[in-house]
Every structure is written in C-alpha cells, then in structure tokens.
Design a protein around this motif. Structure first.
Motif, PDB file in Angstrom:
ATOM      1  N   ALA A  11      -3.750   1.073   0.462  1.00  0.00           N
ATOM      2  CA  ALA A  11      -2.558   0.265   0.752  1.00  0.00           C
ATOM      3  C   ALA A  11      -1.584   0.335  -0.426  1.00  0.00           C
ATOM      4  O   ALA A  11      -0.372   0.485  -0.241  1.00  0.00           O
ATOM      5  CB  ALA A  11      -2.964  -1.181   1.041  1.00  0.00           C
ATOM      6  N   GLY A  12      -2.119   0.279  -1.651  1.00  0.00           N
ATOM      7  CA  GLY A  12      -1.263   0.349  -2.844  1.00  0.00           C
ATOM      8  C   GLY A  12      -0.531   1.689  -2.933  1.00  0.00           C
ATOM      9  O   GLY A  12       0.663   1.730  -3.257  1.00  0.00           O
ATOM     10  N   LEU A  15       2.281   1.804  -0.472  1.00  0.00           N
ATOM     11  CA  LEU A  15       3.413   0.998  -0.960  1.00  0.00           C
ATOM     12  C   LEU A  15       4.153   1.698  -2.093  1.00  0.00           C
ATOM     13  O   LEU A  15       5.386   1.718  -2.127  1.00  0.00           O
ATOM     14  CB  LEU A  15       2.919  -0.377  -1.427  1.00  0.00           C
ATOM     15  N   ARG A  16       3.396   2.304  -3.017  1.00  0.00           N
ATOM     16  CA  ARG A  16       4.044   3.005  -4.143  1.00  0.00           C
ATOM     17  C   ARG A  16       4.877   4.185  -3.642  1.00  0.00           C
ATOM     18  O   ARG A  16       5.927   4.493  -4.216  1.00  0.00           O
ATOM     19  CB  ARG A  16       3.013   3.445  -5.186  1.00  0.00           C
ATOM     20  N   MET A  33       4.997  -6.594  -6.015  1.00  0.00           N
ATOM     21  CA  MET A  33       4.024  -5.827  -6.807  1.00  0.00           C
ATOM     22  C   MET A  33       4.192  -6.115  -8.288  1.00  0.00           C
ATOM     23  O   MET A  33       3.222  -6.219  -9.034  1.00  0.00           O
ATOM     24  CB  MET A  33       4.186  -4.327  -6.510  1.00  0.00           C
ATOM     25  N   GLU A  37       1.690 -10.156  -6.729  1.00  0.00           N
ATOM     26  CA  GLU A  37       1.483 -10.935  -5.499  1.00  0.00           C
ATOM     27  C   GLU A  37       1.316 -10.008  -4.304  1.00  0.00           C
ATOM     28  O   GLU A  37       1.675  -8.829  -4.362  1.00  0.00           O
ATOM     29  CB  GLU A  37       2.693 -11.848  -5.256  1.00  0.00           C
ATOM     30  N   VAL A  39       2.214  -8.216  -1.035  1.00  0.00           N
ATOM     31  CA  VAL A  39       3.423  -7.816  -0.304  1.00  0.00           C
ATOM     32  C   VAL A  39       3.300  -8.397   1.110  1.00  0.00           C
ATOM     33  O   VAL A  39       2.210  -8.403   1.685  1.00  0.00           O
ATOM     34  CB  VAL A  39       3.520  -6.266  -0.280  1.00  0.00           C
ATOM     35  N   GLY A  66      -8.112  -1.342  -0.824  1.00  0.00           N
ATOM     36  CA  GLY A  66      -7.096  -2.360  -1.108  1.00  0.00           C
ATOM     37  C   GLY A  66      -6.563  -3.055   0.133  1.00  0.00           C
ATOM     38  O   GLY A  66      -5.477  -3.635   0.103  1.00  0.00           O
ATOM     39  N   TYR A  67      -7.306  -3.010   1.186  1.00  0.00           N
ATOM     40  CA  TYR A  67      -6.915  -3.664   2.433  1.00  0.00           C
ATOM     41  C   TYR A  67      -8.179  -3.929   3.242  1.00  0.00           C
ATOM     42  O   TYR A  67      -9.023  -3.039   3.293  1.00  0.00           O
ATOM     43  CB  TYR A  67      -5.980  -2.767   3.257  1.00  0.00           C
ATOM     44  N   ARG A  69      -6.486  -7.703   2.262  1.00  0.00           N
ATOM     45  CA  ARG A  69      -6.477  -8.539   1.062  1.00  0.00           C
ATOM     46  C   ARG A  69      -6.314 -10.004   1.422  1.00  0.00           C
ATOM     47  O   ARG A  69      -6.199 -10.844   0.531  1.00  0.00           O
ATOM     48  CB  ARG A  69      -5.312  -8.129   0.163  1.00  0.00           C
ATOM     49  N   GLN A  73      -4.614 -10.353   7.213  1.00  0.00           N
ATOM     50  CA  GLN A  73      -4.641  -8.884   7.282  1.00  0.00           C
ATOM     51  C   GLN A  73      -5.917  -8.402   7.965  1.00  0.00           C
ATOM     52  O   GLN A  73      -5.897  -7.415   8.713  1.00  0.00           O
ATOM     53  CB  GLN A  73      -4.546  -8.279   5.878  1.00  0.00           C
ATOM     54  N   ARG A 133       1.235   3.262 -14.205  1.00  0.00           N
ATOM     55  CA  ARG A 133       1.782   2.424 -13.132  1.00  0.00           C
ATOM     56  C   ARG A 133       2.606   1.285 -13.709  1.00  0.00           C
ATOM     57  O   ARG A 133       2.235   0.717 -14.732  1.00  0.00           O
ATOM     58  CB  ARG A 133       0.625   1.822 -12.320  1.00  0.00           C
ATOM     59  N   ARG A 144      -2.640 -10.193 -10.848  1.00  0.00           N
ATOM     60  CA  ARG A 144      -3.304  -9.622  -9.676  1.00  0.00           C
ATOM     61  C   ARG A 144      -4.687 -10.253  -9.475  1.00  0.00           C
ATOM     62  O   ARG A 144      -5.112 -10.501  -8.357  1.00  0.00           O
ATOM     63  CB  ARG A 144      -3.442  -8.100  -9.828  1.00  0.00           C
ATOM     64  N   SER A 203      -7.361  -3.832  -9.007  1.00  0.00           N
ATOM     65  CA  SER A 203      -7.350  -2.674  -9.912  1.00  0.00           C
ATOM     66  C   SER A 203      -6.676  -1.515  -9.237  1.00  0.00           C
ATOM     67  O   SER A 203      -6.868  -0.404  -9.563  1.00  0.00           O
ATOM     68  CB  SER A 203      -8.767  -2.321 -10.308  1.00  0.00           C
TER      69      SER A 203
END
Ligand code: AMP
Length: 203
Positions: A11-12, A15-16, A33, A37, A39, A66-67, A69, A73, A133, A144, A203
C-alpha cells in the motif's frame, strides 16, 4: 515473495508512486504520510483492491504489505471476497524498528533496500546514489508507531483465525525462516494459491 512466486502489493509503494507522479491523490496522500497518519480510505482502498484484482495477482496469489491498517480497511477488502489465507504479524520492539527505519536507504536503480549498518551497499557507486524516504526520520517513525498502536488490535482481531505471530527482532534470515514455515504450513494443508497479508508496523 520470490520464494513463493507471489505478487508483492505494498500500500505504501502504491501511494509513493502517486506522490512521485504528482497526481491529486498523491498530493493529498503526502500530507498524511508526512504526519505518519493513515491516508483516507477513499484513496487507499480502491488502489489496493484494483491491484489485487489484476490478472497476475489473481493467478499467482499475493503478498499484501501494509494493508489493512484499520478495521474499516479490513472490512472493505473482505466485502469483495479478498481474504488473506495467512496473516503474518511481525512483532518488533519500537527502538529496533526506529533504528531500522532511520538507517534505511533505497537504490533507485535496482529498487533494492539497504540499511547503512545492517545491510550496507556493496560499492561506493551504489552508496552515492542511495535515496531516503521522506518519512524515514526518527520523529516521523514515532508518529507512525503511534498510529499503528491505535489500530493494530482491531486488525489483528479480524484475522485471528489465520494469524501467525513472528518475532521480527531477529536477523532477517531467521525471520524469513519463520515466515516461510507459516506459509508452508498453510500450503501443506491447501492446494490453492496463497494469499498473505503482512501486518504493518509503520516500517
Ligand atoms: P509504509 O510504506 O507501509 O511504511 O507506509 C508509509 C505511509 O503510507 C504510512 O505512514 C501512511 O501514511 C501511508 N499508508 C500506507 N499504507 C496505508 C494504508 N493501508 N492506509 C492508510 N495509509 C497508508
């Protein structure tokens, strides 16, 4: 992922990619991000659902990173029938995570992740091109972790029946072995392709 030929859906990373492309969603996502927090779901949920529905992920199975979260979701993918067969909860002490995050670097050419202390670049040439990052500072890593601790119990409760806890404080070879054991256990009892979700730890 390589060992089991799964499609890695982060997921990160999704998004990136939006942030890097400068899209409207990316601009909005970056605000959250930066603060560590979550998104909002209207951006994240469809992005993940769409990626999981692609033919490669459907054919090979996926490793979702990462999902989910949050409870909402988890409910959102559950409603579309996308359920992980195994849910891996990587348990890592906060101070260990922060050290890993602050020393983490990315090689933009190969996509490889390095750590300045634990997995340093092999050559000076690679060292000079490494990037970091924008949210990998100690301050943001702590934010985070706060977000994580507010949500983790609800997410874990949702997947209690497929949950595998793994001690992530150990060297990566040992962590890999434990995760692999959990996946092999599932595969020995089931013949269909594997879907796994890795619990996010900021992380
Ligand atoms: P990660 O790459 O997993 O460390 O995520 C980096 C940042 O992206 C997080 O701190 C959040 O701001 C955002 N993010 C990643 N995954 C999600 C998600 N499932 N829901 C909401 N925000 C997310």
């Amino acid at each position: 992922m390589k060992h089991h030929d799964l499609v890695h859906v982060s997921a990160g990373d999704l998004l990136r990619a939006e942030v890097a492309a400068g899209t409207e969603n990316g601009k909005k996502a970056k605000e959250y991000m930066t603060k560590g927090e979550l998104v909002p779901n209207d951006i994240v949920v469809n992005m993940v659902k769409e990626r999981l529905s692609q033919p490669d992920a459907q054919r090979k199975g996926w490793l979702l990173d990462g999902y989910p979260r949050s409870q909402s979701q988890a409910d959102a993918i559950d409603a579309t029938g996308l359920r992980p067969d195994v849910f891996i909860l990587l348990e890592v002490l906060d101070n260990v995570l922060i050290e890993r995050v602050v020393g983490r670097r990315l090689d933009p050419v190969t996509g490889r992740i390095y750590h300045l202390k634990y997995s340093p670049p092999e050559t000076q040439e690679i060292a000079e091109r490494l990037t970091q990052r924008f949210d990998d500072t100690e301050y943001q890593a702590k934010l985070r972790l706060q977000t994580h601790s507010q949500n983790v119990d609800a997410v874990v409760a949702t997947y209690n029946n497929v949950l595998k806890k793994v001690d992530g404080n150990r060297p990566k070879e040992e962590v890999f072995r434990s995760i692999n054991d959990a996946l092999m256990e599932f595969m020995e009892n089931n013949s269909e392709s594997l879907n796994a979700s890795v619990a996010p730890l900021g992380s």
